[in-house]
Design an enzyme around this catalytic site. Structure first.
Site, short mmCIF file in Angstrom:
data_model
loop_
_atom_site.label_atom_id
_atom_site.label_comp_id
_atom_site.label_asym_id
_atom_site.label_seq_id
_atom_site.Cartn_x
_atom_site.Cartn_y
_atom_site.Cartn_z
N GLU A 36 0.91 -1.19 -0.04
CA GLU A 36 -0.13 0.15 -0.12
C GLU A 36 0.95 1.25 -0.15
O GLU A 36 1.92 1.40 1.03
CB GLU A 36 -0.92 0.17 1.24
CG GLU A 36 -1.78 1.15 1.15
CD GLU A 36 -2.59 1.41 2.57
OE1 GLU A 36 -2.32 0.67 3.62
OE2 GLU A 36 -3.58 2.18 2.34
N ARG A 261 5.20 -13.54 9.15
CA ARG A 261 5.86 -12.06 8.99
C ARG A 261 7.00 -12.26 9.83
O ARG A 261 7.22 -13.01 10.86
CB ARG A 261 5.12 -10.86 9.22
CG ARG A 261 4.83 -10.82 10.58
CD ARG A 261 4.33 -9.51 11.16
NE ARG A 261 4.23 -8.51 10.11
CZ ARG A 261 2.97 -7.99 9.73
NH1 ARG A 261 1.96 -8.11 10.38
NH2 ARG A 261 3.04 -7.23 8.74
N LYS A 271 4.36 0.10 10.79
CA LYS A 271 4.63 1.32 10.06
C LYS A 271 4.13 2.61 10.72
O LYS A 271 4.74 3.52 10.67
CB LYS A 271 3.63 1.15 8.76
CG LYS A 271 4.25 0.59 7.61
CD LYS A 271 3.19 0.81 6.47
CE LYS A 271 3.75 0.13 5.28
NZ LYS A 271 2.59 0.15 4.22
#
Length: 559
Positions: A36, A261, A271
């Site tokens: 994104e 992850r 983030k």
RNA sequence: UGUCCCAUGGUGUAAUGGUAACACCCCAGUUUUUGGUACUGGUAUUCAAGGUUCGAGUCCUUGUGGGACAACCA
């Protein structure tokens, strides 16, 4: 590559080989990396990038780069460029041009309309609160919305009105009609389109309704003919919906698979939290050398090879993991050891006068650039009567195991002569200011006939030839192993106050004068350093310490 | 309280019913004009209990532990 070990396949490769053996999609493999564009890529993304690009490559497939841009509020073109640059730098090439979910908005709208017309989606005009209440809980089934069974024509009209901007944000939403009693919350009539009167970074004001992740990601995979869609574990619960939509829409059956992850100790990967570090000026931007971002690591001096190797070492599995940052550090050292020229730089200089060396004379010594690489050649290093050595390479009351310079002791100047300390001067605080030594002319490096045995070797720089440089020493940003693992404390409380030390009075050998931003070196006996790309100017060299060398002396001292 | 996922040395990852291995970390040593590198060796592992099987880390059951899931985020 030839030294590749016979280690078993990871579970993703196993899946692919099984698919291949069953002739799925005629053996075609297409993966995708779907960031994104709302922030910078970090080392966790690097793992995802490697998983997607490298497995596709291994099986003769390709990887699409697709920006998942369905939320105009948060996304921006500036991130698109940074992300593309990072992926390229990592050494990967995506299939054709980059793609955007926003390119598929027309198709996505048609898909939604199809669902509406088949009675599989409806426009809900209730408030978010009410809908949320009706959704139920983990232990309690949801209740049907009163709008669930409204006539198809009415749904079509309303949905088109939504598209045409006839309704304010939040007034209504398009929902897929799945199952309000499902134990999987994502199947309880999930939202698939919402109204947002917001300008999109690419489609501008063409749309005021945008698809939700669940109605964009899988469909985009399908539109592109992605065969294997790999994502992180958190999306596992979305898989039934991913499949439901593909089936109801009767579109290309991409398959979603999840893997764990990457987590790193002493590091934050969120983030949102990374953004806070930037906004609160705790760090010097997204590319601060202490940041786990790709751009930060690059500025710190990491090579893309080392990051890719790290990702390989880390492996791929489905269980939660926390990797030791030491493995990341090992990966850079491993690479930098092979490729960097060795050079001498004194970080904390103390002056040494060689009393029996002729005044004003300079001797050009030839030093090898890299013992690991014959082709790296050699360079000239000037030697003279006055030199600098590292302050902590001289100790007055030295322990027996201290192999460096001490009163009356001998030490080898790297690539030059053996010297003996005769006396030293101190200031009013007892700090040593100058050391007087004698050198042994017959102990010259490579032609030593002195017979003097000395175990210590020390780096040095001739005072009159030295280049003044600034060195920035970095340490981990957080002093706690899992800075965001404490429920009570904010991760900011674990910031390491000593994560950056700036040394402004460092002395480097003249060879470094020609160093360019980004150049990497091993400062002998100290670590790997690179010329900073941000603060270096034509008259001031700034070095970033990428990582230290292993220091067994420091280890001994700790005990 | 529900559903799903996961469980192998300190940390990761393999072993695809047949001798538990590789890397990092740690420790000891050899080499060394970087207390680097390289090399040698060492410590240490299948969550628990049952079951299937000639044989189980692997398959089954139960338990325990960890994780995920109720944004008009992705």
């Amino acid at each position: 590559m030839s030294e590749e070990k016979e280690k078993g396949l990871n579970f993703i490769e196993q899946i692919i080989e099984k698919d291949l053996s069953e002739g799925l999609h005629e053996g075609r493999i297409l993966t995708r990396f779907p960031p994104e564009p709302n922030g910078y890529l970090h080392i966790g993304h690097a793992k995802a990038i490697c998983v997607n690009f490298e497995t596709a490559k291994k099986y003769g497939g390709k990887t699409n780069l697709r920006f998942d841009d369905t939320n105009p509020e948060k996304e921006d073109t500036k991130y698109v460029d940074a992300i593309k640059a990072d992926i390229k730098w990592l050494g990967f090439e995506w299939n054709g041009e980059e793609r955007y979910t926003s390119d598929y908005f027309d198709t996505l709208f048609d898909y939604a309309l199809k669902l509406v017309k088949e009675g599989k989606a409806y426009v809900d005009e209730q408030s978010a609160e009410i809908i949320s209440e009706q959704k139920g809980t983990h232990t309690e089934e949801g209740k049907n919305s009163p709008f669930r069974d409204r006539p198809i024509e009415e749904n079509v009209t309303r949905f088109e009105e939504m598209r045409d901007g006839k309704h304010p944000e939040g007034s209504m939403v398009l929902r897929a009609k799945v199952d309000m009693s499902s134990p999987n919350m994502h199947l309880r009539d999930p939202f698939i389109y919402r109204i947002k009167h917001e300008t999109h970074h690419r489609s501008g004001d063409k749309w005021c309704i945008y698809p939700m992740y669940d109605f964009a990601h899988g469909q985009s995979d399908s539109i592109e003919g992605i065969t294997h869609s790999f994502c992180s574990l958190e999306f596992e619960v979305h898989r039934p919906l991913y499949n439901w939509l593909i089936e109801e829409l009767e579109i290309f059956p991409s398959k979603q698979r999840e893997f764990a992850r990457l987590n790193l100790n002493y590091t934050i990967m969120s983030k949102r939290k990374l953004l806070r570090l930037v906004e609160d000026n705790v760090v010097d931007g997204w590319d601060d050398p202490r940041m786990p971002t790709i751009s930060g690591l690059r500025r710190r001096g990491y090579t893309s090879d080392s990051i890719r190797n790290f990702c390989t070492k880390v492996g791929i599995a489905r269980r939660e993991n926390v990797i030791d940052v030491a493995l990341l550090e090992f990966s850079v050292k491993e690479h930098l050891n092979k490729i960097t020229p060795r050079v001498m730089c004194v970080l904390d200089p103390i002056k040494v006068i060689i009393t029996n060396y002729p005044e004003g004379e300079t001797e050009d010594l030839t030093l090898i650039n890299n013992p690991e690489d014959e082709d790296a050649g050699s360079r000239i290093v000037p030697f003279s009567k006055e030199i600098y050595i590292e302050r902590n390479d001289f100790m007055i009351d030295a322990p027996k195991k201290f192999f460096r310079l001490k009163p009356e002791g001998f030490v080898r100047l790297k690539g030059a002569y053996i010297i003996q300390a005769d006396s030293h001067l101190t200031d009013e605080n007892g700090e040593v200011t100058e050391i007087h030594c004698t050198y042994f002319p017959d102990s010259k490096s490579g032609e030593d006939t002195s017979g003097i045995k000395c175990k210590g070797v020390v780096h040095w720089v001739s005072t009159h030839h030295a280049v003044d440089v600034e060195v920035r020493q970095y340490d981990r940003l957080f002093s706690d192993e899992s800075p965001d693992g404490d429920k009570e404390k904010d991760f900011m409380e674990f910031l390491n106050p000593e994560s950056l030390t700036i040394l402004e009075n460092c002395k480097a050998e003249p060879h470094l004068k020609s160093a360019e931003p980004g150049d990497k070196f091993q400062f002998q006996r100290l670590g790997y350093f690179c010329v900073d790309t941000k603060y270096t100017t034509s008259d001031k060299l700034v070095f970033n310490r990428t990582v230290t060398l292993r220091d067994s002396w420091a280890k001994m001292q700790k005990k």
